[in-house]
Design an enzyme around this catalytic site. Structure first.
Site, mmCIF file in Angstrom:
data_model
loop_
_atom_site.group_PDB
_atom_site.id
_atom_site.type_symbol
_atom_site.label_atom_id
_atom_site.label_comp_id
_atom_site.label_asym_id
_atom_site.label_seq_id
_atom_site.Cartn_x
_atom_site.Cartn_y
_atom_site.Cartn_z
ATOM 1 N N HIS A 234 32.758 -65.712 42.334
ATOM 2 C CA HIS A 234 33.082 -64.770 43.391
ATOM 3 C C HIS A 234 34.409 -64.116 43.032
ATOM 4 C CE1 HIS A 234 33.917 -63.084 47.291
ATOM 5 N NE2 HIS A 234 32.752 -63.487 47.743
ATOM 6 N N LEU A 244 37.658 -69.338 49.334
ATOM 7 C CA LEU A 244 37.052 -68.016 49.342
ATOM 8 C C LEU A 244 37.599 -67.066 50.396
ATOM 9 C CD1 LEU A 244 34.664 -66.631 47.914
ATOM 10 C CD2 LEU A 244 33.507 -66.897 50.084
ATOM 11 N N ARG A 381 22.943 -63.820 42.496
ATOM 12 C CA ARG A 381 22.543 -63.771 43.892
ATOM 13 C C ARG A 381 23.321 -62.677 44.614
ATOM 14 N NH1 ARG A 381 25.274 -66.252 48.831
ATOM 15 N NH2 ARG A 381 27.073 -66.236 47.471
#
Ligand SMILES: Cc1cc2nc3c(=O)[nH]c(=O)nc-3n(C[C@H](O)[C@H](O)[C@H](O)COP(=O)(O)OP(=O)(O)OC[C@H]3O[C@@H](n4cnc5c(N)ncnc54)[C@H](O)[C@@H]3O)c2cc1C
Ligand code: SF4
Ligand code: SF4
Ligand code: FES
Lengths: 567, 321
Positions: A234, A244, A381
């Site tokens: 990410h 995150l 994804r």
């Protein structure tokens, strides 16, 4: 002991949706949900941004077909197109079902479910509950499981998966509070144990327990695992902790800025800018840093994620959690200062090879959620598609297992299975053993980050495999210093490390074998996608000696032919 | 840029029922950088000094609710609490105390038995029972106004960490008490127009150990790790009871007497409150209990002194009204 009809291992979104659906399909079934943490602690709670469904509440011209296409393109054409179609077709249904059951989705002015833009999607499709979508979905599912009387075995740790070569037999677990090892016979077992991206340790956004336990258990039980080399980084992990900052922050209009003050994404994705797909944005940050346009700090080089222009009101209302994360873990208030970020290992596309009902090659054994590879995400994804994945396939597997289970007659779990676990566990506390858990774990994370990270080469990956094999060898000598039966966290850490090492080997070997760049897997020495040689899934098996063998499997195609993937 | 560093002592509660007859405290001295959280500090101790140290953690990001423990006497999340921020709260300079939460049974060290929380969620029907029939689920969404959503939005923040449960003064008197998080959940469900079981839920809330037992000490509000205005929720379910005319309960009368007392003297007249809430027969039936309390020297004082600043209390009260 009477066998359970269904044992579900994992109480995240995937496991609980499966439990709910199984009981709705057949309320008479004897079902238990086993989890190493209390259900609402599961990692699904950490999902911030949202879940994709073409409800067309915000963009009236959004369609399921567009969602399917975005998913397949996002996967760099490695997703199985039949599975991706089911995923997107069922999306509006599962999101509305959750809403009907009480999930507090944020609303548009007309009172319908709100939707925001998300990376790699052509339309505003991502349904959200502020920036704590996973938490509210998980809470709603837990509440609904309580309503239906689902039987939870919380703080039970999966030790092994048992079958007779054809049919499921059940699982061997340890009651974490008492240390007792138990065989739980079952007609069917649904694995929903989550992902393995924690193997990158300090460079990971994942919970401490996202260690791939279910995948490792399946691998040891002879089942096939698929596409393990695909790990998504990410772009926006916090500099120090790897935690995150959701894509929601960019979805709401955040800028990525280098040390020259430039929005550097204009070089890499001029159209989508910050909302390019994750693999692309992560790679762009790496390039910027390598070319000297990053910021320097003790905790390594980083970039700025600037939200200030969004204004305090919007930040407080739509991104409150993200603001608190930045304050708690970096001491930075995004209303006043840019957030220091760097890419972080985040999601594991690979997992247990399963079909469109979540079923594996062994009758009665299923895999859903991040521990499975069905495969809807292929090589990369899309944000908002994995909450969707756990819901859709959790539901389908729950239903399928509930219909099938009564007709299955499992053989008993052999006593030797329990004894084997017992012996292994006793062995760890032998005083001759000298290797330290923490050291091995940190070394594993480091070598993975350095040699099987965002940019990969033959040379790096060979070094990675070599390091992992050395760690695997040293692990044989690892010591559990805590000898207590009661809540022995030291033991569970070691068991989790064993799983991470086993799966790290598949990641590195898979990445070494795949001589192309596709989605999250970028080989500097093979910078382009090679459809001729590599438009196929990687399949991994573990043989009796514990060695990993590699093979491949074709990708299921459909409406969408192979195309270049540009944004 | 190098970060500030400091030697910090951690005084940590230890108890393993397998070997220890009594709990004790262990001291660990480690050098800590500014910016490190309590969780990272104790993880360091576990990795490098004593691997038997036992506590729960999972997300490390303040969202899963696993790592709640008492830090310098107050329940909070270890993973979002900075060591540096705790230094002013230390009784002894640079000695941080780590203990398990209160009001729970201890399994080992900081790990507590959490099932009573779940039993309470079950008892108070802490879920939405949808209007929509099973076979029609998933077909269309409810239309919900921003205004309705706002009413329970904050309550859905709860991560079941248990910090409020641990700090609640009523929980300390009775483990049967619904608990602040239980009241918060109940409120969230009662206010949700999608739910159909409010009547049943209100009935259980109206019983002993339910919504009327809260003493308004506000400790839950202070402790909540998500800064949820729990007291609004408690008032919310009570208002719901008033609106529904649920006057026929001890709790209602108790709450009524309570508000009267606060208005008049600023402190509870506990010894007369029993008479006014239970009625005279009810109060007599409580005599054995009162005698026991007397024996333990815990009988509420019969004479009540008006507390200083009574005007202030009256003002607060008017505001709430
Ligand atoms: C920070 C973050 C943000 C994210 N944001 C989004 C987003 O916005 N949108 C989106 O779609 N996706 C998002 N994701 C991804 C998504 O949240 C996960 O992929 C998904 O929640 C995984 O759910 P799961 O049910 O498969 O597993 P989990 O929720 O991880 O649950 C795993 C379960 O298995 C149990 N378990 C594991 N091992 C064992 C064992 N040995 N014994 C017993 N039980 C075991 C655990 O106790 C747990 O209950 C995010 C992920 C992260 C890390
Ligand atoms: S205000 Fe009520 S619920 Fe909150 S801590 Fe005090 S007694 Fe408990
Ligand atoms: S109300 Fe607050 S303190 Fe209590 S459990 Fe929920 S989040 Fe934790
Ligand atoms: S570890 Fe999840 S809240 Fe602290």
């Amino acid at each position: 002991m009477q066998p359970y009809d269904i044992i579900i291992v994992g109480a995240g979104g995937g496991g609980m949706y499966a439990a709910m659906e199984a009981l709705q399909t057949n309320p008479k079934l004897k079902i238990a949900v086993v989890s190493k943490v209390y259900p609402t602690r599961s990692h699904t709670s950490a999902a911030q941004g949202g879940v994709n469904a073409a409800l067309a509440n915000r963009h009236k011209d959004d369609t399921i077909d567009l969602h399917i296409f975005d998913t397949i393109k996002g996967s760099d054409y490695l997703a199985d197109q039949d599975a991706a179609t089911i995923l997107c077709e069922m999306a509006p249904y599962v999101v509305r079902e959750l809403e009907n059951l009480g999930a507090p989705f944020s609303r548009l002015e007309d009172g319908t479910i709100a939707q925001r833009p998300f990376g790699g999607a052509q339309k505003y499709r991502c349904c959200y509950c502020a920036d704590r979508t996973g938490h509210t979905i998980l809470t709603t599912l837990f509440e609904q499981c309580l309503r239906q009387g689902v039987h939870f075995l919380s703080e039970y740790y999966l030790l092994s998966l048992e079958h007779d070569g054809q049919k499921a037999q059940g699982v061997v677990v340890m009651n974490m509070q008492t240390g007792k090892i138990e065989a739980l016979p079952a007609r069917s077992v649904i694995l929903a144990t989550g992902g393995y991206a924690k193997m990158y340790w300090q460079k990971s956004s994942n919970a401490a327990g996202s260690t791939g336990d279910g995948i490792a258990a399946a691998l040891r039980a002879g089942l096939a695992v698929e596409d393990m080399e695909f790990v998504q980084f990410h772009p926006t992990g916090l500099r120090k902790s790897g935690l995150l900052i959701s894509e929601g922050a960019r979805g709401e209009g955040g800028y990525l800025v280098n040390n020259k003050g430039e929005r550097f994404m204009k070089t890499y994705a001029p159209e989508k800018m910050e909302l390019g797909p994750r693999d692309l944005v992560s790679r762009s940050i790496e390039i910027e840093i390598n070319e000297g346009r990053g910021f320097d700090s003790d905790a390594g080089q980083y970039m700025h994620l600037d939200l200030r222009h969004l204004g305090a009101d919007l930040i407080l209302e739509r991104l409150p959690q993200i603001r608190m994360l930045a304050i708690d873990f970096e001491g930075v208030d995004p209303i006043k200062e840019p957030i220091p970020i760097r890419p972080t290992a985040h999601y594991s596309m690979g997992g247990i090879d399963a079909n469109n009902d979540g079923a594996t090659a062994i009758q009665g054994i299923y895999a859903v959620g991040e521990c499975s590879c069905i495969s809807v995400h292929g090589a990369n994804r899309l944000g908002g598609n994995s909450l969707l994945d756990i819901l859709v396939f959790g539901k389908l597997a729950g239903r399928h297992a509930a219909q099938l289970a009564p007709s299955l007659n499992p053989g008993a779990i052999s006593t030797s299975a329990v004894e084997k676990s017992l012996k292994e566990i006793e062995g760890y506390s032998h005083h001759d053993r000298t290797e330290r858990y923490g050291e091995l774990r940190d070394e594993l994370g480091k070598t993975l980050g350095a040699n099987a990270g965002i940019y990969r080469t033959k040379k790096k990956l060979e070094k990675g495999v070599e390091d992992i094999m050395a760690i695997k060898e040293r692990f044989k000598n690892v010591r559990v210093n805590d000898s207590s039966a009661v809540f022995n966290t030291n033991l569970f850490q070691v068991l989790e490390l064993k799983n991470m090492i086993a799966l790290a080997e598949t990641v590195a070997r898979g990445a070494l074998a795949r001589e192309e760049s596709r989605g999250s897997h970028s080989r500097e020495d093979f910078p382009v996608r090679d459809d001729e040689k590599w438009h196929k899934h990687s399949i991994f098996h573990m043989n009796e000696k514990g060695d990993i063998t590699l093979s491949t499997k074709p990708v299921t195609m459909g409406k969408y032919p192979l195309q270049a993937r540009t944004y | 840029m190098t970060e500030e560093k400091k030697d910090i002592y951690f005084k940590i509660f230890r108890f393993n029922p397998e070997v220890d007859q009594h709990p004790f405290y262990d001291d660990f001295k480690i050098s800590v950088e500014k910016g490190v959280t309590i969780l990272r500090a104790i993880n360091y101790i576990k990795d490098h000094v004593d691997s038997t140290l036992t506590y729960r953690f999972y997300c490390q990001a303040g969202i899963c609710g696993s790592c709640s423990m008492r830090v310098n006497g107050v329940s909070k999340l270890a993973c979002t609490t900075q060591v540096w921020d705790e230094l002013p709260n230390c009784k002894e300079t640079d000695v941080i105390t780590i203990e398990p939460m209160n009001n729970f049974e201890i399994i080992r060290d900081m790990v507590v038995e959490y099932t009573p929380v779940i039993s309470k969620l079950e008892k108070y029907i802490s879920w939405v029972t949808p209007k929509i029939k099973q076979q029609d689920l998933g077909k269309k969404e409810h239309i919900i106004s921003e205004a309705e959503f706002k009413v329970y939005d904050a309550a859905t923040d709860c991560i079941l960490c248990g910090a409020c449960y641990s700090e609640c003064s009523m929980m300390t008197s009775s483990r049967e008490y619904i608990s602040p998080l239980g009241l918060l959940k109940a409120y969230r469900m009662v206010k949700d127009s999608r739910d159909t079981r409010s009547n049943d839920r209100m009935k259980v809330l109206n019983e002993d150990h339910g919504m009327w037992d809260c003493t308004h000490c506000y400790r839950c509000v202070e402790a909540c790790v998500k800064k949820i205005p729990i007291m609004d929720a408690i008032q919310g379910v009570r208002n719901e009871a008033f609106l529904r005319g649920m006057k026929n309960s001890e709790g209602y009368r108790h709450a009524y007497a309570f508000t009267q007392d606060i208005k008049s003297v600023g402190r509870l007249k506990e010894s007369t409150i029993a008479v006014r809430t239970k009625g005279i027969f009810g109060a007599i039936s409580m005599l054995p209990f009162a005698l026991k309390m007397l024996g333990r020297n815990r009988m509420p004082k019969v004479f009540v002194h008006t507390i200083p600043g009574i005007k202030h209390v009256k003002r607060i009260f008017q505001k709430i009204k």
